[in-house]
Write a protein that holds these residues in place. Structure first.
Motif, PDB file in Angstrom:
ATOM      1  N   VAL A 187       1.122 -45.374 -50.283  1.00  0.00           N
ATOM      2  CA  VAL A 187       0.688 -45.906 -48.991  1.00  0.00           C
ATOM      3  C   VAL A 187      -0.204 -47.124 -49.209  1.00  0.00           C
ATOM      4  O   VAL A 187      -0.484 -47.511 -50.342  1.00  0.00           O
ATOM      5  CB  VAL A 187      -0.051 -44.830 -48.166  1.00  0.00           C
ATOM      6  CG1 VAL A 187       0.909 -43.717 -47.766  1.00  0.00           C
ATOM      7  CG2 VAL A 187      -1.233 -44.250 -48.940  1.00  0.00           C
ATOM      8  N   MET A 188      -0.654 -47.717 -48.124  1.00  0.00           N
ATOM      9  CA  MET A 188      -1.360 -48.992 -48.226  1.00  0.00           C
ATOM     10  C   MET A 188      -2.637 -48.902 -49.056  1.00  0.00           C
ATOM     11  O   MET A 188      -2.875 -49.725 -49.950  1.00  0.00           O
ATOM     12  CB  MET A 188      -1.679 -49.528 -46.823  1.00  0.00           C
ATOM     13  CG  MET A 188      -0.478 -50.086 -46.095  1.00  0.00           C
ATOM     14  SD  MET A 188      -0.911 -50.993 -44.585  1.00  0.00           S
ATOM     15  CE  MET A 188      -1.321 -49.615 -43.509  1.00  0.00           C
ATOM     16  N   THR A 189      -3.474 -47.915 -48.778  1.00  0.00           N
ATOM     17  CA  THR A 189      -4.767 -47.853 -49.459  1.00  0.00           C
ATOM     18  C   THR A 189      -4.610 -47.568 -50.945  1.00  0.00           C
ATOM     19  O   THR A 189      -5.286 -48.186 -51.775  1.00  0.00           O
ATOM     20  CB  THR A 189      -5.647 -46.776 -48.815  1.00  0.00           C
ATOM     21  OG1 THR A 189      -4.907 -45.554 -48.716  1.00  0.00           O
ATOM     22  CG2 THR A 189      -6.093 -47.197 -47.422  1.00  0.00           C
ATOM     23  N   THR A 190      -3.727 -46.648 -51.295  1.00  0.00           N
ATOM     24  CA  THR A 190      -3.545 -46.332 -52.712  1.00  0.00           C
ATOM     25  C   THR A 190      -2.874 -47.493 -53.450  1.00  0.00           C
ATOM     26  O   THR A 190      -3.164 -47.735 -54.618  1.00  0.00           O
ATOM     27  CB  THR A 190      -2.709 -45.051 -52.881  1.00  0.00           C
ATOM     28  OG1 THR A 190      -1.436 -45.213 -52.239  1.00  0.00           O
ATOM     29  CG2 THR A 190      -3.420 -43.859 -52.280  1.00  0.00           C
ATOM     30  N   THR A 191      -2.003 -48.207 -52.753  1.00  0.00           N
ATOM     31  CA  THR A 191      -1.359 -49.364 -53.380  1.00  0.00           C
ATOM     32  C   THR A 191      -2.361 -50.482 -53.619  1.00  0.00           C
ATOM     33  O   THR A 191      -2.325 -51.147 -54.664  1.00  0.00           O
ATOM     34  CB  THR A 191      -0.214 -49.887 -52.498  1.00  0.00           C
ATOM     35  OG1 THR A 191       0.717 -48.836 -52.249  1.00  0.00           O
ATOM     36  CG2 THR A 191       0.520 -51.037 -53.183  1.00  0.00           C
ATOM     37  N   SER A 197      -6.216 -53.022 -59.600  1.00  0.00           N
ATOM     38  CA  SER A 197      -6.515 -52.679 -60.993  1.00  0.00           C
ATOM     39  C   SER A 197      -5.530 -53.323 -61.961  1.00  0.00           C
ATOM     40  O   SER A 197      -5.867 -53.601 -63.111  1.00  0.00           O
ATOM     41  CB  SER A 197      -6.505 -51.156 -61.179  1.00  0.00           C
ATOM     42  OG  SER A 197      -5.199 -50.636 -60.992  1.00  0.00           O
ATOM     43  N   LYS A 198      -4.301 -53.585 -61.490  1.00  0.00           N
ATOM     44  CA  LYS A 198      -3.286 -54.227 -62.327  1.00  0.00           C
ATOM     45  C   LYS A 198      -3.391 -55.746 -62.289  1.00  0.00           C
ATOM     46  O   LYS A 198      -2.709 -56.423 -63.065  1.00  0.00           O
ATOM     47  CB  LYS A 198      -1.890 -53.806 -61.855  1.00  0.00           C
ATOM     48  CG  LYS A 198      -1.566 -52.348 -62.144  1.00  0.00           C
ATOM     49  CD  LYS A 198      -0.343 -51.876 -61.363  1.00  0.00           C
ATOM     50  CE  LYS A 198       0.865 -52.754 -61.580  1.00  0.00           C
ATOM     51  NZ  LYS A 198       2.052 -52.274 -60.814  1.00  0.00           N
ATOM     52  N   GLY A 199      -4.196 -56.273 -61.386  1.00  0.00           N
ATOM     53  CA  GLY A 199      -4.335 -57.719 -61.265  1.00  0.00           C
ATOM     54  C   GLY A 199      -3.303 -58.353 -60.368  1.00  0.00           C
ATOM     55  O   GLY A 199      -3.219 -59.589 -60.284  1.00  0.00           O
ATOM     56  N   ASN A 200      -2.501 -57.545 -59.677  1.00  0.00           N
ATOM     57  CA  ASN A 200      -1.494 -58.060 -58.748  1.00  0.00           C
ATOM     58  C   ASN A 200      -2.145 -58.240 -57.374  1.00  0.00           C
ATOM     59  O   ASN A 200      -1.975 -57.423 -56.463  1.00  0.00           O
ATOM     60  CB  ASN A 200      -0.308 -57.100 -58.663  1.00  0.00           C
ATOM     61  CG  ASN A 200       0.799 -57.640 -57.766  1.00  0.00           C
ATOM     62  OD1 ASN A 200       0.768 -58.794 -57.333  1.00  0.00           O
ATOM     63  ND2 ASN A 200       1.779 -56.797 -57.475  1.00  0.00           N
ATOM     64  N   LEU A 201      -2.889 -59.332 -57.231  1.00  0.00           N
ATOM     65  CA  LEU A 201      -3.695 -59.518 -56.029  1.00  0.00           C
ATOM     66  C   LEU A 201      -2.849 -59.869 -54.806  1.00  0.00           C
ATOM     67  O   LEU A 201      -3.270 -59.614 -53.678  1.00  0.00           O
ATOM     68  CB  LEU A 201      -4.735 -60.622 -56.263  1.00  0.00           C
ATOM     69  CG  LEU A 201      -5.795 -60.323 -57.327  1.00  0.00           C
ATOM     70  CD1 LEU A 201      -6.768 -61.482 -57.427  1.00  0.00           C
ATOM     71  CD2 LEU A 201      -6.532 -59.033 -57.019  1.00  0.00           C
ATOM     72  N   LEU A 205      -3.621 -58.093 -51.398  1.00  0.00           N
ATOM     73  CA  LEU A 205      -4.135 -58.901 -50.289  1.00  0.00           C
ATOM     74  C   LEU A 205      -3.241 -58.787 -49.060  1.00  0.00           C
ATOM     75  O   LEU A 205      -3.734 -58.738 -47.929  1.00  0.00           O
ATOM     76  CB  LEU A 205      -4.270 -60.357 -50.717  1.00  0.00           C
ATOM     77  CG  LEU A 205      -5.461 -60.696 -51.623  1.00  0.00           C
ATOM     78  CD1 LEU A 205      -5.332 -62.122 -52.154  1.00  0.00           C
ATOM     79  CD2 LEU A 205      -6.768 -60.537 -50.863  1.00  0.00           C
ATOM     80  N   ALA A 206      -1.934 -58.777 -49.281  1.00  0.00           N
ATOM     81  CA  ALA A 206      -1.003 -58.659 -48.153  1.00  0.00           C
ATOM     82  C   ALA A 206      -1.239 -57.351 -47.398  1.00  0.00           C
ATOM     83  O   ALA A 206      -1.304 -57.323 -46.164  1.00  0.00           O
ATOM     84  CB  ALA A 206       0.439 -58.735 -48.649  1.00  0.00           C
ATOM     85  N   LEU A 207      -1.379 -56.259 -48.139  1.00  0.00           N
ATOM     86  CA  LEU A 207      -1.647 -54.974 -47.509  1.00  0.00           C
ATOM     87  C   LEU A 207      -3.031 -54.952 -46.877  1.00  0.00           C
ATOM     88  O   LEU A 207      -3.233 -54.341 -45.823  1.00  0.00           O
ATOM     89  CB  LEU A 207      -1.518 -53.847 -48.538  1.00  0.00           C
ATOM     90  CG  LEU A 207      -0.095 -53.607 -49.051  1.00  0.00           C
ATOM     91  CD1 LEU A 207      -0.106 -52.683 -50.256  1.00  0.00           C
ATOM     92  CD2 LEU A 207       0.771 -53.023 -47.950  1.00  0.00           C
TER      93      LEU A 207
END
Length: 234
Positions: A187-191, A197-201, A205-207
Motif C-alpha cells: 500500500v501507499m505508506t509501506t511503499t 530506504s532504497k533511494g527510489n525517491l 514522492l508520487a505516492l
C-alpha cells in the motif's frame, strides 16, 4: 539539488501518466482503508450512539476506555493481529496473515475506537438537546438511537472521515500483518517507507503527493460537513 528536482519531475510524470504500479498501489490502499472504515462505522456508530444516549452502571469507565483506545499504538495492534492470525495462533487455520484481509482487520481495530468515541460525544450532545422531546414522543431506545444518528449524520460523517484519515496514513500495523508484498499487500505508506530506504525517491514522492491530496480532500470534506451540521442545528 538537481537530484531532488529530477525526482520531483519523475514523480509528477508517474502521477500524470497513471503509472500502472502506482495505480495498483493506490487502489489497494483505498480498498483496504475504505473497507476497514466501513466496518468501523457499522460497529462504532451504533456503539457510540448507545453509550452516548443510555445511562448505566460503569458508563464512565466505558467512556474512559473508548477514549483511551483512540490512542492505540499501531505496532502493538499489528503485533496482536499477527499473533492471532499466525499459524500458531487461534485464527491461523484461515490463512489470513499477509493478505489484504489481515490489513483490514488491523485497521478496523485502530479506526473503530475513533469512530465510536467521536460518535458517542456527538450523540450525547444531541441527546441532551432532544432527549426530553424524544421522551415526550414515547420513543424507545432503538428509535431514539436511530433518530439521533440521523439527526447528527453530518457530524457523524466527520467522525468517519477522521477514521479514514487514520487508516489511509497507517504504516506500522499494516506492515506487520501485510508484509508489504509486491502486487499483493503493498500500500501507499509501506511503499513510501520501502522506496525511500532504497533511494527510489520518484515513486515515494508520487505516492506522497497522492497522500497529501487525499488528506486535504478529507479535511475539506470534514469542514464542509461540520458546517452543514452547524447550519442544521443553528
Amino acid at each position: 539539488m538537481n537530484d531532488f528536482s529530477a525526482a520531483f519531475a519523475m514523480a509528477a510524470q508517474l502521477v500524470l501518466s497513471l503509472d500502472p504500479e502506482l495505480v495498483e498501489i493506490v487502489l489497494l490502499s483505498l480498498y483496504v482503508s475504505l473497507s476497514s472504515v466501513a466496518l468501523a462505522a457499522l460497529f462504532g456508530l451504533p456503539l457510540g450512539a448507545t453509550v452516548g444516549m443510555l445511562r448505566f452502571p460503569g458508563r464512565r469507565a466505558v467512556i474512559v476506555m473508548m477514549n483511551a483506545l483512540m490512542g492505540l499504538p499501531p505496532v502493538v495492534v499489528g503485533l496482536v493481529v499477527y499473533m492471532l492470525l499466525s499459524r500458531a495462533g487461534p485464527l491461523g487455520e484461515f490463512g489470513l496473515l499477509f493478505t489484504p484481509t489481515a490489513m483490514i482487520i488491523a485497521q478496523f481495530i485502530l479506526v473503530a475506537p475513533i469512530v465510536s468515541a467521536l460518535s458517542r460525544q456527538v450523540v450525547e450532545d444531541l441527546h441532551e438537546e432532544y432527549g426530553e422531546h424524544l421522551r415526550s414522543l414515547d420513543a424507545g431506545p432503538l428509535d431514539s438511537v436511530a433518530t439521533l444518528l440521523w439527526d447528527g449524520r453530518f457530524r457523524l460523517l466527520t467522525a468517519v472521515l477522521a477514521g479514514f484519515g487514520r487508516a489511509i496514513a497507517e504504516v506500522g500495523a499494516v506492515l506487520i500483518v501485510g508484509g508489504n508484498i509486491l502486487h499483493h499487500t503493498r500500500v501507499m505508506t509501506t511503499t513510501i517507507a520501502l522506496e525511500t530506504s532504497k533511494g527510489n525517491l520518484a515513486l515515494a514522492l508520487a505516492l506522497g503527493m497522492i497522500l497529501i491530496v487525499l488528506a486535504a480532500a478529507v479535511n475539506a470534506a470534514a469542514s464542509i460537513l461540520a458546517g452543514m451540521g452547524e447550519r442544521q442545528h443553528g
